[in-house]
Design a protein around this motif. Structure first.
Motif, PDB file in Angstrom:
ATOM      1  N   VAL A 163       0.828  -1.195   0.000  1.00  0.00           N
ATOM      2  CA  VAL A 163       0.000   0.000   0.000  1.00  0.00           C
ATOM      3  C   VAL A 163       0.869   1.254   0.000  1.00  0.00           C
ATOM      4  CG1 VAL A 163      -1.900   1.215   1.132  1.00  0.00           C
ATOM      5  CG2 VAL A 163      -1.729  -1.276   1.339  1.00  0.00           C
ATOM      6  N   THR A 164       0.476   2.209  -0.841  1.00  0.00           N
ATOM      7  CA  THR A 164       1.109   3.529  -0.874  1.00  0.00           C
ATOM      8  C   THR A 164       0.026   4.587  -0.712  1.00  0.00           C
ATOM      9  OG1 THR A 164       2.831   2.760  -2.388  1.00  0.00           O
ATOM     10  CG2 THR A 164       2.506   5.147  -2.233  1.00  0.00           C
ATOM     11  N   PHE A 165       0.315   5.611   0.086  1.00  0.00           N
ATOM     12  CA  PHE A 165      -0.630   6.715   0.265  1.00  0.00           C
ATOM     13  C   PHE A 165       0.021   7.995  -0.235  1.00  0.00           C
ATOM     14  CE2 PHE A 165      -3.121   9.983   2.280  1.00  0.00           C
ATOM     15  CZ  PHE A 165      -4.406   9.453   2.351  1.00  0.00           C
ATOM     16  N   LEU A 166      -0.648   8.678  -1.158  1.00  0.00           N
ATOM     17  CA  LEU A 166      -0.179   9.948  -1.699  1.00  0.00           C
ATOM     18  C   LEU A 166      -1.004  11.072  -1.085  1.00  0.00           C
ATOM     19  CD1 LEU A 166       0.191   8.998  -5.489  1.00  0.00           C
ATOM     20  CD2 LEU A 166       1.901   8.864  -3.671  1.00  0.00           C
ATOM     21  N   GLU A 167      -0.325  12.019  -0.445  1.00  0.00           N
ATOM     22  CA  GLU A 167      -1.003  13.100   0.278  1.00  0.00           C
ATOM     23  C   GLU A 167      -0.481  14.456  -0.191  1.00  0.00           C
ATOM     24  OE1 GLU A 167      -1.228  14.755   4.895  1.00  0.00           O
ATOM     25  OE2 GLU A 167      -1.096  12.587   4.522  1.00  0.00           O
ATOM     26  N   ARG A 168      -1.396  15.370  -0.436  1.00  0.00           N
ATOM     27  CA  ARG A 168      -1.003  16.735  -0.780  1.00  0.00           C
ATOM     28  C   ARG A 168      -0.398  17.401   0.453  1.00  0.00           C
ATOM     29  NH1 ARG A 168      -3.033  20.168  -4.849  1.00  0.00           N
ATOM     30  NH2 ARG A 168      -1.991  22.199  -4.739  1.00  0.00           N
ATOM     31  N   ASN A 169       0.772  17.969   0.309  1.00  0.00           N
ATOM     32  CA  ASN A 169       1.460  18.603   1.431  1.00  0.00           C
ATOM     33  C   ASN A 169       0.886  20.002   1.643  1.00  0.00           C
ATOM     34  OD1 ASN A 169       3.295  18.920   3.497  1.00  0.00           O
ATOM     35  ND2 ASN A 169       4.940  19.631   2.170  1.00  0.00           N
ATOM     36  N   VAL A 170       0.039  20.157   2.646  1.00  0.00           N
ATOM     37  CA  VAL A 170      -0.592  21.446   2.936  1.00  0.00           C
ATOM     38  C   VAL A 170      -0.208  21.873   4.352  1.00  0.00           C
ATOM     39  CG1 VAL A 170      -2.511  21.119   1.326  1.00  0.00           C
ATOM     40  CG2 VAL A 170      -2.719  20.288   3.682  1.00  0.00           C
ATOM     41  N   PRO A 171      -0.080  23.165   4.607  1.00  0.00           N
ATOM     42  CA  PRO A 171       0.465  23.616   5.896  1.00  0.00           C
ATOM     43  C   PRO A 171      -0.404  23.267   7.098  1.00  0.00           C
ATOM     44  CG  PRO A 171      -0.260  25.483   4.535  1.00  0.00           C
ATOM     45  CD  PRO A 171      -0.263  24.284   3.650  1.00  0.00           C
ATOM     46  N   TRP A 172      -1.734  23.284   6.940  1.00  0.00           N
ATOM     47  CA  TRP A 172      -2.580  23.043   8.120  1.00  0.00           C
ATOM     48  C   TRP A 172      -2.463  21.612   8.618  1.00  0.00           C
ATOM     49  CZ3 TRP A 172      -4.140  25.141   3.509  1.00  0.00           C
ATOM     50  CH2 TRP A 172      -4.803  24.313   2.601  1.00  0.00           C
ATOM     51  N   TYR A 173      -2.151  20.659   7.761  1.00  0.00           N
ATOM     52  CA  TYR A 173      -1.890  19.313   8.241  1.00  0.00           C
ATOM     53  C   TYR A 173      -0.417  19.105   8.575  1.00  0.00           C
ATOM     54  CZ  TYR A 173      -6.639  18.217   6.758  1.00  0.00           C
ATOM     55  OH  TYR A 173      -8.001  18.203   6.631  1.00  0.00           O
ATOM     56  N   ALA A 174       0.457  19.748   7.823  1.00  0.00           N
ATOM     57  CA  ALA A 174       1.893  19.638   8.111  1.00  0.00           C
ATOM     58  C   ALA A 174       2.216  20.125   9.522  1.00  0.00           C
ATOM     59  CB  ALA A 174       2.703  20.430   7.089  1.00  0.00           C
ATOM     60  N   ASN A 175       1.456  21.108  10.009  1.00  0.00           N
ATOM     61  CA  ASN A 175       1.684  21.662  11.342  1.00  0.00           C
ATOM     62  C   ASN A 175       1.055  20.831  12.454  1.00  0.00           C
ATOM     63  OD1 ASN A 175       3.081  23.831  10.243  1.00  0.00           O
ATOM     64  ND2 ASN A 175       1.235  25.106  10.079  1.00  0.00           N
ATOM     65  N   HIS A 176       0.282  19.818  12.101  1.00  0.00           N
ATOM     66  CA  HIS A 176      -0.413  19.009  13.117  1.00  0.00           C
ATOM     67  C   HIS A 176      -0.309  17.520  12.796  1.00  0.00           C
ATOM     68  CE1 HIS A 176      -2.420  22.998  13.371  1.00  0.00           C
ATOM     69  NE2 HIS A 176      -2.499  22.726  14.648  1.00  0.00           N
ATOM     70  N   ARG A 177       0.837  17.074  12.363  1.00  0.00           N
ATOM     71  CA  ARG A 177       0.980  15.670  11.998  1.00  0.00           C
ATOM     72  C   ARG A 177       1.149  14.791  13.236  1.00  0.00           C
ATOM     73  NH1 ARG A 177       4.311  17.099   6.687  1.00  0.00           N
ATOM     74  NH2 ARG A 177       2.526  17.044   5.271  1.00  0.00           N
ATOM     75  N   ASP A 178       0.324  13.738  13.324  1.00  0.00           N
ATOM     76  CA  ASP A 178       0.437  12.789  14.431  1.00  0.00           C
ATOM     77  C   ASP A 178       0.750  11.376  13.935  1.00  0.00           C
ATOM     78  OD1 ASP A 178      -2.058  12.247  13.339  1.00  0.00           O
ATOM     79  OD2 ASP A 178      -3.168  13.126  15.008  1.00  0.00           O
ATOM     80  N   LEU A 179       1.069  11.249  12.652  1.00  0.00           N
ATOM     81  CA  LEU A 179       1.550   9.979  12.101  1.00  0.00           C
ATOM     82  C   LEU A 179       2.513  10.311  10.961  1.00  0.00           C
ATOM     83  CD1 LEU A 179       1.365   6.863  12.159  1.00  0.00           C
ATOM     84  CD2 LEU A 179      -0.340   7.056  10.340  1.00  0.00           C
ATOM     85  N   ARG A 180       3.785  10.395  11.296  1.00  0.00           N
ATOM     86  CA  ARG A 180       4.779  10.824  10.305  1.00  0.00           C
ATOM     87  C   ARG A 180       5.415   9.663   9.544  1.00  0.00           C
ATOM     88  NH1 ARG A 180       6.184  16.132  10.779  1.00  0.00           N
ATOM     89  NH2 ARG A 180       5.300  17.223  12.589  1.00  0.00           N
ATOM     90  N   PRO A 183      -5.771  14.081  19.845  1.00  0.00           N
ATOM     91  CA  PRO A 183      -5.173  13.188  18.855  1.00  0.00           C
ATOM     92  C   PRO A 183      -5.660  11.755  19.041  1.00  0.00           C
ATOM     93  CG  PRO A 183      -3.571  13.816  20.531  1.00  0.00           C
ATOM     94  CD  PRO A 183      -4.782  14.654  20.765  1.00  0.00           C
ATOM     95  N   PRO A 184      -5.623  10.955  17.971  1.00  0.00           N
ATOM     96  CA  PRO A 184      -6.134   9.580  18.057  1.00  0.00           C
ATOM     97  C   PRO A 184      -5.535   8.768  19.188  1.00  0.00           C
ATOM     98  CG  PRO A 184      -5.738  10.173  15.777  1.00  0.00           C
ATOM     99  CD  PRO A 184      -5.211  11.317  16.598  1.00  0.00           C
ATOM    100  N   ALA A 185      -4.284   9.018  19.529  1.00  0.00           N
ATOM    101  CA  ALA A 185      -3.643   8.241  20.596  1.00  0.00           C
ATOM    102  C   ALA A 185      -4.333   8.436  21.947  1.00  0.00           C
ATOM    103  CB  ALA A 185      -2.172   8.629  20.713  1.00  0.00           C
TER     104      ALA A 185
END
Length: 367
Positions: A40-57, A242-244
């Protein structure tokens, strides 16, 4: 003969659960596919609002790649898309219309759409306000996977030209969502990003009961709530969870509240992932009513409420034994049929079963 599928997803976000419910849905499904042995590969658009809140890097169940523009997607990800057995585009992908056209031109395997917002999508399509999908693109997809089942599947085929519409509901990860040792601290809680069409129900089913029961404790977790909302003193606010931290959050509630968007109530058969998460954590659920709810949770496994009086009555009158028995029934149902692993098996079965002529390969689920 068993073949390991090479599956590529393009979705709103996998890396960040901030302000969206897509990330947890994709995480559960992709983890399940990985456990079945698929690549499996996931392609994600790099946008600042998610880049600033990443909880699965750095997920260990898939390859996560970012792209900056549709041009970069077309050029740098072309080989990845061309080599895939299956490509799945999700709802609310930034510049989704352009992304779908690019992917459709490159994809040599099965092309699918996964609509995590089906009632919202159909409403937007009806007024030509959908910026991630347009009507002419719907027949491109070999399978249109939908978060909403029931009559919505017929509408997708009859009114929008879907070649094949199948339900693929949200799911829960039992390794992440389970009962914790945290003591109960709130009588009723709610988790959800602010939505104007849910706020009236939240006011009626949580804030008003809180005002009427000042000796009880309540909690609302979620982002983007307007600053002018007046929260009762006995309602605790958590800006982002966060999910955790979800399992501990649910475990600390005597009951959790489910509130549904109006479009999803109208469509029916559109369960929120919060229902499955809470049930997996052994937390009793109080939900608003919508068609199809009983096909996921019979009356013995969930409470429904129409007004604040119903909430007050449940909190004051139900015995502890009855409360826990209801929670146990819901948990058993969810762990049996609504996990990420179960959804992964459904996904592969729908692609490789007797009706799945779009993949001309001798394939099946991995052992």
């Amino acid at each position: 003969m068993t073949k390991r599928l090479n599956i590529v997803f393009l979705g709103l976000s996998l890396s960040s659960s901030w302000g969206n419910g897509h990330a947890t849905t994709f995480r559960g499904l992709l983890k399940g596919l990985h456990e079945l042995g698929h690549r499996v590969t996931f392609l994600e658009r790099n946008v600042p609002w998610y880049a600033n809140h990443r909880d699965l890097r750095d997920p260990d169940f898939c390859a996560l790649r970012y792209y900056e523009t549709t041009r970069e997607l077309q050029q740098d990800c072309a080989r990845c898309l061309q080599q895939a057995d299956v490509v799945v585009v999700g709802s609310f992908v930034p510049e989704g219309r352009a992304v779908i056209d690019i992917v459709a031109a490159l994809c040599k395997g099965a092309l699918c759409f996964y609509d995590i917002d089906t009632p919202v999508t159909l409403a937007k399509l009806s007024t030509d306000e959908c910026d991630y999908l347009c009507r002419r693109q719907i027949p491109y997809f070999d399978v249109y996977f939908s978060f909403a089942g029931g009559p919505t599947l017929g509408r997708l085929a009859e009114d929008f030209g879907a070649r094949r519409a199948e339900p693929l509901y949200c799911a829960v990860d039992p390794e992440r969502h389970h009962r914790t040792a945290d003591p109960v601290g709130w009588d009723l809680g709610y988790i959800g990003t602010y939505s104007t069409d849910r706020q009236a129900a939240l006011n009626a089913l949580l804030l008003e009961p809180a005002r009427r029961m000042p000796d009880r404790r309540f909690v609302v977790a979620g982002s983007q709530y307007p600053p002018d909302i007046v929260w009762p003193e006995n309602v605790e606010r958590i800006e982002h969870l966060p999910p955790a931290d979800h399992a501990a959050f649910y475990s600390r509630q005597r009951y959790t509240l489910n509130v549904t968007r109006r479009s999803m109530i109208a469509a029916g058969w559109s369960p929120s992932v919060r229902l499955f998460e809470a049930a997996a954590c052994g937390t009793p659920i109080i939900s608003d009513r919508w068609p199809g709810l009983d096909s996921f949770f019979p009356a013995s496994a969930i409470h429904t409420a129409d007004k604040g009086d119903d909430i007050v009555d449940i909190l004051l009158r139900e015995s502890e034994r009855a409360r826990l028995a209801m929670a146990d029934r819901a948990r058993e149902l969810v762990l049996g049929a609504h996990t990420g692993a179960a959804r992964a098996r459904e996904f592969v079965s729908l692609l490789t079963g007797p009706r799945a002529a779009m993949i001309d390969l001798d394939i099946g689920t991995a052992a």
